[in-house]
Design a protein around this motif. Sequence first.
Motif, PDB file in Angstrom:
ATOM      1  N   LEU A 151      78.101 -17.429  31.305  1.00 52.89           N
ATOM      2  CA  LEU A 151      78.870 -18.586  30.838  1.00 52.89           C
ATOM      3  C   LEU A 151      80.035 -18.879  31.785  1.00 52.89           C
ATOM      4  O   LEU A 151      80.324 -20.049  32.079  1.00 52.89           O
ATOM      5  CB  LEU A 151      79.371 -18.331  29.422  1.00 52.89           C
ATOM      6  N   SER A 152      80.698 -17.836  32.273  1.00 56.22           N
ATOM      7  CA  SER A 152      81.788 -18.051  33.231  1.00 56.22           C
ATOM      8  C   SER A 152      81.269 -18.697  34.503  1.00 56.22           C
ATOM      9  O   SER A 152      81.889 -19.612  35.052  1.00 56.22           O
ATOM     10  CB  SER A 152      82.480 -16.717  33.560  1.00 56.22           C
ATOM     11  N   MET A 153      80.140 -18.234  34.982  1.00 58.65           N
ATOM     12  CA  MET A 153      79.550 -18.822  36.184  1.00 58.65           C
ATOM     13  C   MET A 153      79.157 -20.275  35.948  1.00 58.65           C
ATOM     14  O   MET A 153      79.393 -21.143  36.797  1.00 58.65           O
ATOM     15  CB  MET A 153      78.334 -18.005  36.621  1.00 58.65           C
ATOM     16  N   ALA A 154      78.573 -20.554  34.782  1.00 60.09           N
ATOM     17  CA  ALA A 154      78.119 -21.910  34.493  1.00 60.09           C
ATOM     18  C   ALA A 154      79.281 -22.889  34.404  1.00 60.09           C
ATOM     19  O   ALA A 154      79.140 -24.063  34.778  1.00 60.09           O
ATOM     20  CB  ALA A 154      77.325 -21.922  33.186  1.00 60.09           C
ATOM     21  N   CYS A 155      80.420 -22.427  33.900  1.00 60.19           N
ATOM     22  CA  CYS A 155      81.570 -23.309  33.661  1.00 60.19           C
ATOM     23  C   CYS A 155      82.571 -23.320  34.811  1.00 60.19           C
ATOM     24  O   CYS A 155      83.652 -23.907  34.673  1.00 60.19           O
ATOM     25  CB  CYS A 155      82.286 -22.878  32.379  1.00 60.19           C
ATOM     26  N   ASP A 156      82.240 -22.712  35.930  1.00 61.46           N
ATOM     27  CA  ASP A 156      83.194 -22.581  37.038  1.00 61.46           C
ATOM     28  C   ASP A 156      83.279 -23.869  37.852  1.00 61.46           C
ATOM     29  O   ASP A 156      82.847 -23.949  38.998  1.00 61.46           O
ATOM     30  CB  ASP A 156      82.789 -21.402  37.924  1.00 61.46           C
ATOM     31  N   LEU A 157      83.860 -24.886  37.231  1.00 57.78           N
ATOM     32  CA  LEU A 157      84.131 -26.161  37.892  1.00 57.78           C
ATOM     33  C   LEU A 157      85.594 -26.212  38.332  1.00 57.78           C
ATOM     34  O   LEU A 157      86.428 -25.468  37.795  1.00 57.78           O
ATOM     35  CB  LEU A 157      83.853 -27.318  36.921  1.00 57.78           C
ATOM     36  N   PRO A 158      85.938 -27.058  39.273  1.00 59.54           N
ATOM     37  CA  PRO A 158      87.358 -27.191  39.647  1.00 59.54           C
ATOM     38  C   PRO A 158      88.219 -27.520  38.428  1.00 59.54           C
ATOM     39  O   PRO A 158      87.904 -28.432  37.655  1.00 59.54           O
ATOM     40  CB  PRO A 158      87.346 -28.344  40.654  1.00 59.54           C
ATOM     41  N   GLY A 159      89.286 -26.758  38.239  1.00 58.24           N
ATOM     42  CA  GLY A 159      90.193 -26.990  37.125  1.00 58.24           C
ATOM     43  C   GLY A 159      89.725 -26.416  35.806  1.00 58.24           C
ATOM     44  O   GLY A 159      90.369 -26.640  34.772  1.00 58.24           O
ATOM     45  N   ALA A 160      88.627 -25.665  35.803  1.00 56.13           N
ATOM     46  CA  ALA A 160      88.098 -25.113  34.555  1.00 56.13           C
ATOM     47  C   ALA A 160      89.067 -24.112  33.952  1.00 56.13           C
ATOM     48  O   ALA A 160      89.848 -23.459  34.646  1.00 56.13           O
ATOM     49  CB  ALA A 160      86.748 -24.445  34.805  1.00 56.13           C
ATOM     50  N   ALA A 161      89.011 -23.977  32.627  1.00 56.42           N
ATOM     51  CA  ALA A 161      89.820 -23.001  31.914  1.00 56.42           C
ATOM     52  C   ALA A 161      89.017 -22.467  30.741  1.00 56.42           C
ATOM     53  O   ALA A 161      88.255 -23.199  30.101  1.00 56.42           O
ATOM     54  CB  ALA A 161      91.120 -23.624  31.419  1.00 56.42           C
ATOM     55  N   ILE A 162      89.177 -21.181  30.463  1.00 56.07           N
ATOM     56  CA  ILE A 162      88.541 -20.525  29.325  1.00 56.07           C
ATOM     57  C   ILE A 162      89.635 -20.080  28.372  1.00 56.07           C
ATOM     58  O   ILE A 162      90.651 -19.536  28.787  1.00 56.07           O
ATOM     59  CB  ILE A 162      87.673 -19.341  29.787  1.00 56.07           C
ATOM     60  N   MET A 163      89.425 -20.322  27.084  1.00 54.64           N
ATOM     61  CA  MET A 163      90.450 -20.033  26.071  1.00 54.64           C
ATOM     62  C   MET A 163      89.869 -19.118  25.001  1.00 54.64           C
ATOM     63  O   MET A 163      88.671 -19.171  24.704  1.00 54.64           O
ATOM     64  CB  MET A 163      90.940 -21.342  25.430  1.00 54.64           C
ATOM     65  N   ALA A 164      90.733 -18.281  24.437  1.00 57.20           N
ATOM     66  CA  ALA A 164      90.375 -17.459  23.290  1.00 57.20           C
ATOM     67  C   ALA A 164      91.638 -17.080  22.554  1.00 57.20           C
ATOM     68  O   ALA A 164      92.711 -16.966  23.166  1.00 57.20           O
ATOM     69  CB  ALA A 164      89.627 -16.200  23.730  1.00 57.20           C
ATOM     70  N   PRO A 165      91.568 -16.893  21.244  1.00 57.18           N
ATOM     71  CA  PRO A 165      92.696 -16.309  20.539  1.00 57.18           C
ATOM     72  C   PRO A 165      92.865 -14.852  20.961  1.00 57.18           C
ATOM     73  O   PRO A 165      91.893 -14.202  21.368  1.00 57.18           O
ATOM     74  CB  PRO A 165      92.302 -16.425  19.061  1.00 57.18           C
ATOM     75  N   LEU A 166      94.081 -14.349  20.866  1.00 59.86           N
ATOM     76  CA  LEU A 166      94.366 -12.959  21.227  1.00 59.86           C
ATOM     77  C   LEU A 166      95.137 -12.277  20.110  1.00 59.86           C
ATOM     78  O   LEU A 166      95.988 -12.911  19.481  1.00 59.86           O
ATOM     79  CB  LEU A 166      95.177 -12.893  22.524  1.00 59.86           C
TER      80      LEU A 166
END
Length: 362
Positions: free
Chosen positions: A100-115
């Motif tokens: 999923l990280s590889m698939a979404c690796d577009l310029p300006g991409a960000a991944i979010m999750a609660p912590l």
Amino acid sequence: MNASLDTCMTRTIRSDIQGMHAYAVQPSAGMVKLDTMENPYRLPEHLQQALGERLGRIAINRYPAERTDDLRAALATHAGLPEGCALTLGNGSDELITMLSMACDLPGAAIMAPLPSFVMYGMSAALQGIRFIGVPLTADFELDEPAMLAAIETEKPTLLYLAYPNNPSANLWDDAVIDRLIEAVGRIDGLVVIDEAYQPFAARDSMNRLQRYPNVLVMRTMSKFGLAGVRIGYLMGRAPLIGQIDKLRPPFNISVLNAEAGLFALEHVDEYARQAAAIRSERERLLRELAELPGVHPFPSQANMILVRVPDSAAAFAGMKERGVLVKNLGRMHPLLVNCLRLTIGTPDENVQMMDALRASL
């Protein structure tokens, strides 16, 4: 003159990777192992023998082929995959998160999750060079809806992870809040991955969201089901979306032995359902016993683990380890987890040993 290894690594290995810590696994030989949320039950002896004979007949000289397709179809049936959806396989959920990280690796991409939540969400983003945004949960480990909505509006994440139940807090979040977060991410054309690693122990799941929301993916694993050593994860979503993510799946990532073990388990799902029921029963008993201990606060659980706050988690962890019981000390993982231990639900005998060790270590 040959270059030194230090010079070679400086030139060839990314500096951020050199500064990272590897995922740590605690040595557990000779211990009552209650630190990694495994199913504590093995198969009955007659099923062990049947599985061994079956694995012995496999052509391990050949690459996996159709048997992986059989596993995918069996998992789709087991999960009740809706029409119009598809499923892809990973070598555990970890590989799916990497994909999923590889698939979404577009310029300006960000991944979010609660912590706090599963550490691999942030680690996978970092390894792929993607910006990671962690939004703290509330003090009782619920979703902070205003903070999450504000972060979605401001940061516009490409992908949002929601663990359901969460790890390490083990709770299910408010479904109405989850739906509003999914809709907010949908308005910015982002994806939401609902990680259901602990689904066998939970009262609710998210399969209906696959039909309601085209941007939702549901991720599950057979590890907590009872096959942690087999390493099979699966990701479900709308067929066109899964088709794109599946392109990142390494060829033959599920071995013939693993695929056959997974198929065997699904043919004996009643045995695993019995084991899950026993774990849920033990969980409720432990929650009651933990609540009676002075200075101990157990949090609600819908998983095969219980998060507890104790007066001194480092001392309790060390004392339990000295008494032969291995649990997880989370006290330094996140500010919300100060003095928290994570206790995996074991067999009844293991749970007695765990409680005795905890009482003696407080």
